[in-house]
Enzyme design. Structure first.
Site, PDB file in Angstrom:
ATOM      1  CB  SER A   1      -1.032  -0.089   1.191  1.00 17.70           C
ATOM      2  OG  SER A   1      -2.014   0.902   1.060  1.00 17.70           O
TER       3      SER A   1
ATOM      4  CG  ASP B   1      -6.510  -2.854  -3.862  1.00 16.72           C
ATOM      5  OD1 ASP B   1      -7.151  -1.878  -3.230  1.00 16.72           O
ATOM      6  OD2 ASP B   1      -5.096  -2.822  -3.493  1.00 16.72           O
TER       7      ASP B   1
ATOM      8  CG  HIS C   1      -5.568  -2.137   0.001  1.00 19.26           C
ATOM      9  ND1 HIS C   1      -4.743  -1.716  -1.131  1.00 19.26           N
ATOM     10  CD2 HIS C   1      -5.044  -1.548   1.014  1.00 19.26           C
ATOM     11  CE1 HIS C   1      -3.879  -1.167  -0.551  1.00 19.26           C
ATOM     12  NE2 HIS C   1      -3.910  -0.862   0.743  1.00 19.26           N
TER      13      HIS C   1
END
Length: 333
Positions: free
Chosen positions: A187, A273, A308
Protein backbone atom coordinates in the site's frame (compact mmCIF):
# COMPACT_ATOMS: atom_id res chain seq x y z
CA UNK A 1 -16.50 -5.86 -4.27
CA UNK A 2 -16.43 -7.31 -7.81
CA UNK A 3 -13.58 -6.55 -10.18
CA UNK A 4 -14.02 -2.93 -11.26
CA UNK A 5 -10.81 -1.99 -13.07
CA UNK A 6 -9.56 -3.09 -16.48
CA UNK A 7 -9.74 -6.80 -17.44
CA UNK A 8 -6.50 -8.67 -16.81
CA UNK A 9 -5.41 -8.82 -20.49
CA UNK A 10 -5.75 -5.04 -20.69
CA UNK A 11 -3.94 -4.55 -17.38
CA UNK A 12 -1.04 -6.57 -18.74
CA UNK A 13 -0.77 -4.08 -21.64
CA UNK A 14 -1.55 -0.97 -19.60
CA UNK A 15 1.23 1.57 -20.26
CA UNK A 16 -0.21 5.08 -19.85
CA UNK A 17 1.91 8.04 -20.84
CA UNK A 18 3.86 9.29 -17.83
CA UNK A 19 2.32 12.22 -15.98
CA UNK A 20 5.74 13.71 -15.39
CA UNK A 21 6.97 17.30 -14.96
CA UNK A 22 10.03 18.37 -16.93
CA UNK A 23 12.01 19.07 -13.76
CA UNK A 24 11.17 15.77 -12.04
CA UNK A 25 14.81 14.65 -11.83
CA UNK A 26 16.07 18.06 -10.71
CA UNK A 27 13.37 18.26 -8.05
CA UNK A 28 14.41 14.97 -6.49
CA UNK A 29 18.13 15.48 -6.97
CA UNK A 30 17.99 18.78 -5.11
CA UNK A 31 15.72 17.37 -2.39
CA UNK A 32 17.97 14.39 -1.70
CA UNK A 33 21.19 16.38 -1.89
CA UNK A 34 19.88 18.72 0.78
CA UNK A 35 18.88 15.80 3.00
CA UNK A 36 22.19 14.01 2.50
CA UNK A 37 24.43 16.73 3.89
CA UNK A 38 24.34 15.23 7.41
CA UNK A 39 25.39 11.85 8.77
CA UNK A 40 22.36 9.54 8.82
CA UNK A 41 22.39 8.14 12.35
CA UNK A 42 21.38 10.09 15.45
CA UNK A 43 21.12 7.27 17.99
CA UNK A 44 21.03 3.48 18.21
CA UNK A 45 19.73 2.10 21.53
CA UNK A 46 19.16 -1.58 22.39
CA UNK A 47 15.66 -2.39 23.62
CA UNK A 48 14.19 -5.31 25.53
CA UNK A 49 11.45 -6.66 23.27
CA UNK A 50 10.74 -9.87 25.16
CA UNK A 51 11.96 -11.92 22.18
CA UNK A 52 14.79 -14.38 22.78
CA UNK A 53 15.64 -15.11 19.15
CA UNK A 54 15.73 -11.51 17.96
CA UNK A 55 17.79 -8.52 19.04
CA UNK A 56 16.25 -5.10 18.48
CA UNK A 57 17.47 -1.52 18.60
CA UNK A 58 15.52 1.73 18.68
CA UNK A 59 17.11 3.75 15.87
CA UNK A 60 16.78 7.43 15.16
CA UNK A 61 18.06 8.66 11.81
CA UNK A 62 17.99 11.98 9.99
CA UNK A 63 15.35 12.22 7.29
CA UNK A 64 14.00 15.17 5.35
CA UNK A 65 15.54 18.48 6.52
CA UNK A 66 17.54 16.56 9.10
CA UNK A 67 14.35 15.77 11.04
CA UNK A 68 14.65 12.80 13.43
CA UNK A 69 12.88 9.69 12.15
CA UNK A 70 12.39 6.62 14.33
CA UNK A 71 12.78 3.00 13.28
CA UNK A 72 13.11 -0.48 14.74
CA UNK A 73 16.28 -2.33 13.71
CA UNK A 74 16.38 -6.08 14.32
CA UNK A 75 18.91 -8.86 13.82
CA UNK A 76 18.64 -12.59 14.41
CA UNK A 77 20.16 -13.35 17.80
CA UNK A 78 23.60 -14.84 17.36
CA UNK A 79 24.16 -13.48 13.84
CA UNK A 80 27.91 -13.60 13.21
CA UNK A 81 28.40 -12.07 9.78
CA UNK A 82 27.08 -9.09 7.84
CA UNK A 83 23.57 -9.91 6.67
CA UNK A 84 21.47 -8.73 3.75
CA UNK A 85 19.17 -5.93 4.88
CA UNK A 86 15.45 -5.45 4.28
CA UNK A 87 14.06 -1.96 4.82
CA UNK A 88 10.30 -2.12 5.34
CA UNK A 89 7.83 0.72 4.86
CA UNK A 90 4.36 0.63 6.39
CA UNK A 91 0.85 1.55 5.39
CA UNK A 92 -1.05 4.82 5.41
CA UNK A 93 -2.02 6.05 8.85
CA UNK A 94 0.09 3.46 10.66
CA UNK A 95 3.12 3.95 12.89
CA UNK A 96 5.94 1.54 13.62
CA UNK A 97 4.08 0.05 16.62
CA UNK A 98 5.99 -2.48 18.71
CA UNK A 99 9.16 -4.32 17.63
CA UNK A 100 7.54 -7.75 18.03
CA UNK A 101 4.83 -7.04 15.47
CA UNK A 102 6.82 -7.51 12.25
CA UNK A 103 9.17 -10.47 12.39
CA UNK A 104 8.96 -12.04 8.93
CA UNK A 105 12.19 -10.62 7.53
CA UNK A 106 14.36 -11.01 10.61
CA UNK A 107 13.07 -14.59 10.99
CA UNK A 108 14.13 -15.18 7.40
CA UNK A 109 17.67 -14.37 8.52
CA UNK A 110 17.98 -10.76 7.40
CA UNK A 111 18.77 -7.49 9.09
CA UNK A 112 15.47 -5.61 9.24
CA UNK A 113 14.77 -1.89 9.54
CA UNK A 114 11.12 -0.86 10.01
CA UNK A 115 10.71 2.86 9.31
CA UNK A 116 8.15 4.92 11.18
CA UNK A 117 5.83 7.21 9.19
CA UNK A 118 6.32 10.85 10.10
CA UNK A 119 3.11 12.54 11.15
CA UNK A 120 1.11 9.31 10.92
CA UNK A 121 0.33 6.46 13.30
CA UNK A 122 -3.08 7.53 14.59
CA UNK A 123 -5.47 5.64 12.32
CA UNK A 124 -4.74 2.00 13.22
CA UNK A 125 -2.11 -0.26 14.73
CA UNK A 126 -0.13 0.63 17.85
CA UNK A 127 1.01 4.16 17.12
CA UNK A 128 4.12 5.89 15.90
CA UNK A 129 6.88 8.00 17.40
CA UNK A 130 7.86 10.44 14.62
CA UNK A 131 6.22 13.87 14.42
CA UNK A 132 6.17 15.91 11.23
CA UNK A 133 7.38 19.41 12.12
CA UNK A 134 6.34 20.68 8.68
CA UNK A 135 2.72 19.50 8.86
CA UNK A 136 1.30 22.98 9.45
CA UNK A 137 1.54 23.85 5.76
CA UNK A 138 -1.84 24.53 4.07
CA UNK A 139 -3.85 21.44 3.30
CA UNK A 140 -6.39 19.13 4.85
CA UNK A 141 -6.01 17.14 8.06
CA UNK A 142 -4.93 13.85 6.44
CA UNK A 143 -1.33 13.24 5.33
CA UNK A 144 -2.38 12.73 1.70
CA UNK A 145 -3.50 16.36 1.43
CA UNK A 146 -0.94 18.14 3.62
CA UNK A 147 0.72 20.69 1.35
CA UNK A 148 -1.15 19.31 -1.66
CA UNK A 149 -1.06 22.54 -3.67
CA UNK A 150 2.73 23.07 -3.56
CA UNK A 151 5.26 20.37 -4.54
CA UNK A 152 7.95 21.54 -2.12
CA UNK A 153 5.47 21.58 0.79
CA UNK A 154 3.82 18.22 0.09
CA UNK A 155 3.83 15.53 2.78
CA UNK A 156 5.04 12.83 0.41
CA UNK A 157 8.12 14.81 -0.55
CA UNK A 158 9.14 14.52 3.07
CA UNK A 159 8.08 10.90 3.53
CA UNK A 160 9.79 9.69 0.34
CA UNK A 161 12.96 11.49 1.40
CA UNK A 162 12.76 9.72 4.78
CA UNK A 163 12.41 6.41 2.93
CA UNK A 164 15.57 7.04 0.91
CA UNK A 165 17.44 8.10 4.03
CA UNK A 166 16.33 4.88 5.76
CA UNK A 167 18.40 2.94 3.21
CA UNK A 168 21.41 5.15 3.97
CA UNK A 169 20.81 4.60 7.69
CA UNK A 170 20.56 0.80 7.56
CA UNK A 171 23.78 0.63 5.55
CA UNK A 172 25.54 2.48 8.38
CA UNK A 173 24.39 0.02 11.06
CA UNK A 174 26.54 -2.87 12.35
CA UNK A 175 25.83 -6.34 11.04
CA UNK A 176 24.61 -5.16 7.63
CA UNK A 177 26.00 -6.04 4.20
CA UNK A 178 25.38 -2.67 2.55
CA UNK A 179 25.68 -4.12 -0.96
CA UNK A 180 22.67 -6.35 -0.34
CA UNK A 181 19.87 -3.98 0.61
CA UNK A 182 16.25 -4.54 -0.40
CA UNK A 183 13.10 -2.52 0.22
CA UNK A 184 9.61 -3.88 0.82
CA UNK A 185 6.15 -2.47 1.44
CA UNK A 186 2.42 -2.81 0.88
CA UNK A 187 0.00 0.00 0.00
CA UNK A 188 1.64 3.29 1.04
CA UNK A 189 4.66 1.18 1.93
CA UNK A 190 4.65 -0.25 -1.58
CA UNK A 191 4.55 3.24 -3.05
CA UNK A 192 7.52 4.22 -0.88
CA UNK A 193 9.47 1.10 -1.86
CA UNK A 194 8.84 1.90 -5.51
CA UNK A 195 9.98 5.50 -5.08
CA UNK A 196 13.17 4.36 -3.38
CA UNK A 197 13.82 1.92 -6.22
CA UNK A 198 13.71 4.85 -8.61
CA UNK A 199 15.89 7.10 -6.47
CA UNK A 200 18.59 4.78 -5.07
CA UNK A 201 20.74 3.54 -7.95
CA UNK A 202 22.49 0.65 -6.17
CA UNK A 203 19.49 -0.99 -4.53
CA UNK A 204 19.59 -4.81 -4.66
CA UNK A 205 15.84 -5.53 -4.83
CA UNK A 206 12.37 -4.04 -4.42
CA UNK A 207 9.26 -5.91 -3.27
CA UNK A 208 6.12 -3.90 -4.00
CA UNK A 209 2.53 -4.90 -3.24
CA UNK A 210 -0.67 -2.89 -3.89
CA UNK A 211 1.30 0.36 -4.26
CA UNK A 212 -0.25 3.72 -3.43
CA UNK A 213 0.62 6.77 -5.60
CA UNK A 214 0.64 4.85 -8.88
CA UNK A 215 -1.54 5.97 -11.75
CA UNK A 216 -2.82 8.71 -9.48
CA UNK A 217 -5.13 10.50 -11.94
CA UNK A 218 -6.86 7.28 -12.92
CA UNK A 219 -7.15 6.19 -9.29
CA UNK A 220 -8.90 9.46 -8.44
CA UNK A 221 -11.40 8.71 -11.20
CA UNK A 222 -12.02 5.14 -9.99
CA UNK A 223 -12.22 5.23 -6.21
CA UNK A 224 -13.24 7.31 -3.23
CA UNK A 225 -11.61 4.91 -0.78
CA UNK A 226 -8.69 5.64 1.46
CA UNK A 227 -6.08 8.28 0.69
CA UNK A 228 -7.43 8.98 -2.80
CA UNK A 229 -10.82 9.73 -1.29
CA UNK A 230 -9.20 12.28 1.02
CA UNK A 231 -7.75 14.05 -2.00
CA UNK A 232 -11.12 14.03 -3.78
CA UNK A 233 -12.85 15.41 -0.68
CA UNK A 234 -10.30 18.20 -0.42
CA UNK A 235 -10.81 19.13 -4.07
CA UNK A 236 -14.58 19.08 -3.60
CA UNK A 237 -14.19 21.89 -1.07
CA UNK A 238 -11.29 23.76 -2.66
CA UNK A 239 -12.80 24.03 -6.10
CA UNK A 240 -10.55 25.25 -8.88
CA UNK A 241 -7.34 23.92 -7.32
CA UNK A 242 -7.25 20.72 -9.36
CA UNK A 243 -4.40 21.76 -11.63
CA UNK A 244 -2.20 22.80 -8.73
CA UNK A 245 -2.97 19.52 -6.96
CA UNK A 246 -2.25 17.40 -10.04
CA UNK A 247 1.02 19.24 -10.56
CA UNK A 248 2.10 18.41 -7.01
CA UNK A 249 1.02 14.80 -7.37
CA UNK A 250 3.04 14.44 -10.58
CA UNK A 251 6.24 14.76 -8.52
CA UNK A 252 5.34 11.68 -6.47
CA UNK A 253 3.81 9.56 -9.27
CA UNK A 254 5.00 5.99 -8.86
CA UNK A 255 5.13 5.31 -12.59
CA UNK A 256 7.82 7.98 -12.95
CA UNK A 257 9.91 6.35 -10.22
CA UNK A 258 9.32 2.94 -11.80
CA UNK A 259 10.68 4.10 -15.15
CA UNK A 260 13.99 5.06 -13.47
CA UNK A 261 14.41 1.92 -11.39
CA UNK A 262 16.64 -0.98 -12.29
CA UNK A 263 16.82 -3.20 -9.19
CA UNK A 264 15.10 -6.58 -9.56
CA UNK A 265 11.46 -6.12 -8.62
CA UNK A 266 8.65 -8.33 -7.30
CA UNK A 267 5.12 -6.90 -7.63
CA UNK A 268 1.73 -8.02 -6.42
CA UNK A 269 -1.83 -6.68 -6.65
CA UNK A 270 -5.38 -7.76 -5.95
CA UNK A 271 -7.63 -7.30 -8.97
CA UNK A 272 -10.52 -6.25 -6.68
CA UNK A 273 -8.50 -3.62 -4.85
CA UNK A 274 -10.61 -0.47 -4.50
CA UNK A 275 -8.04 1.34 -2.33
CA UNK A 276 -5.09 1.15 -4.75
CA UNK A 277 -6.61 0.11 -8.09
CA UNK A 278 -4.64 -2.60 -9.92
CA UNK A 279 -4.22 -0.45 -13.02
CA UNK A 280 -1.79 1.67 -11.01
CA UNK A 281 0.31 -1.32 -10.03
CA UNK A 282 0.35 -2.55 -13.64
CA UNK A 283 1.21 0.88 -15.00
CA UNK A 284 4.26 0.94 -12.73
CA UNK A 285 5.17 -2.68 -13.46
CA UNK A 286 4.86 -2.35 -17.24
CA UNK A 287 7.10 0.72 -17.30
CA UNK A 288 9.49 -0.48 -14.62
CA UNK A 289 13.09 -0.04 -15.75
CA UNK A 290 12.35 1.44 -19.17
CA UNK A 291 14.56 4.52 -18.65
CA UNK A 292 17.43 2.13 -18.00
CA UNK A 293 16.98 0.46 -21.36
CA UNK A 294 14.73 -2.36 -20.19
CA UNK A 295 15.88 -5.88 -19.47
CA UNK A 296 15.29 -5.49 -15.73
CA UNK A 297 14.32 -8.61 -13.83
CA UNK A 298 10.75 -8.23 -12.64
CA UNK A 299 7.63 -10.27 -12.02
CA UNK A 300 4.02 -9.55 -11.19
CA UNK A 301 1.58 -11.67 -9.17
CA UNK A 302 -2.10 -10.89 -9.60
CA UNK A 303 -4.80 -12.18 -7.25
CA UNK A 304 -8.15 -12.12 -9.09
CA UNK A 305 -10.38 -12.50 -6.02
CA UNK A 306 -8.36 -10.42 -3.57
CA UNK A 307 -8.68 -6.75 -2.74
CA UNK A 308 -6.27 -4.47 -0.95
CA UNK A 309 -4.82 -7.34 1.09
CA UNK A 310 -2.97 -8.24 -2.10
CA UNK A 311 -2.56 -11.98 -1.59
CA UNK A 312 -1.66 -11.80 2.10
CA UNK A 313 0.42 -14.81 3.25
CA UNK A 314 0.66 -16.28 -0.24
CA UNK A 315 2.27 -13.08 -1.50
CA UNK A 316 4.74 -13.08 1.41
CA UNK A 317 5.60 -16.72 0.72
CA UNK A 318 6.39 -15.83 -2.86
CA UNK A 319 8.42 -12.80 -1.77
CA UNK A 320 10.55 -14.90 0.57
CA UNK A 321 11.40 -17.42 -2.13
CA UNK A 322 12.04 -14.77 -4.76
CA UNK A 323 14.30 -12.65 -2.54
CA UNK A 324 16.42 -15.69 -1.72
CA UNK A 325 17.12 -16.11 -5.43
CA UNK A 326 18.22 -12.47 -5.62
CA UNK A 327 20.78 -12.99 -2.85
CA UNK A 328 21.97 -16.18 -4.53
CA UNK A 329 22.55 -14.17 -7.71
CA UNK A 330 24.69 -11.75 -5.69
CA UNK A 331 26.85 -14.58 -4.37
CA UNK A 332 24.99 -15.51 -1.18
CA UNK A 333 24.29 -19.08 -1.93
Amino acid sequence: MPAFDLPLPELERHRPDPDEPADFDVFWRDTLEAAGQQEPLVSVRPVESGLRLTKTWDVTFRGFAGDPVRAWFSLPAGAREPLPAVVEYIGYGRGRGFPHERLTWVNAGYAHLLMDNRGQGDQYGDGGATPDPHATVPGGPGPAVRGLLAPHAYHYRRLITDAVRAVTAVRALPGVDAARTAVVGNSQGGGLALAVAGLVPDLAAALITAPLLCGIRRALELTDAGPYGEIATYLSVHRGTEQAAYRTLSYVEGVSFARRAHAPAHFGTGLRDTVCPPSGAYAAFNRYGESRGGGVRKEMHAYPYNGHEGGEGEQVRRQLGWLRTVWEGLGDG
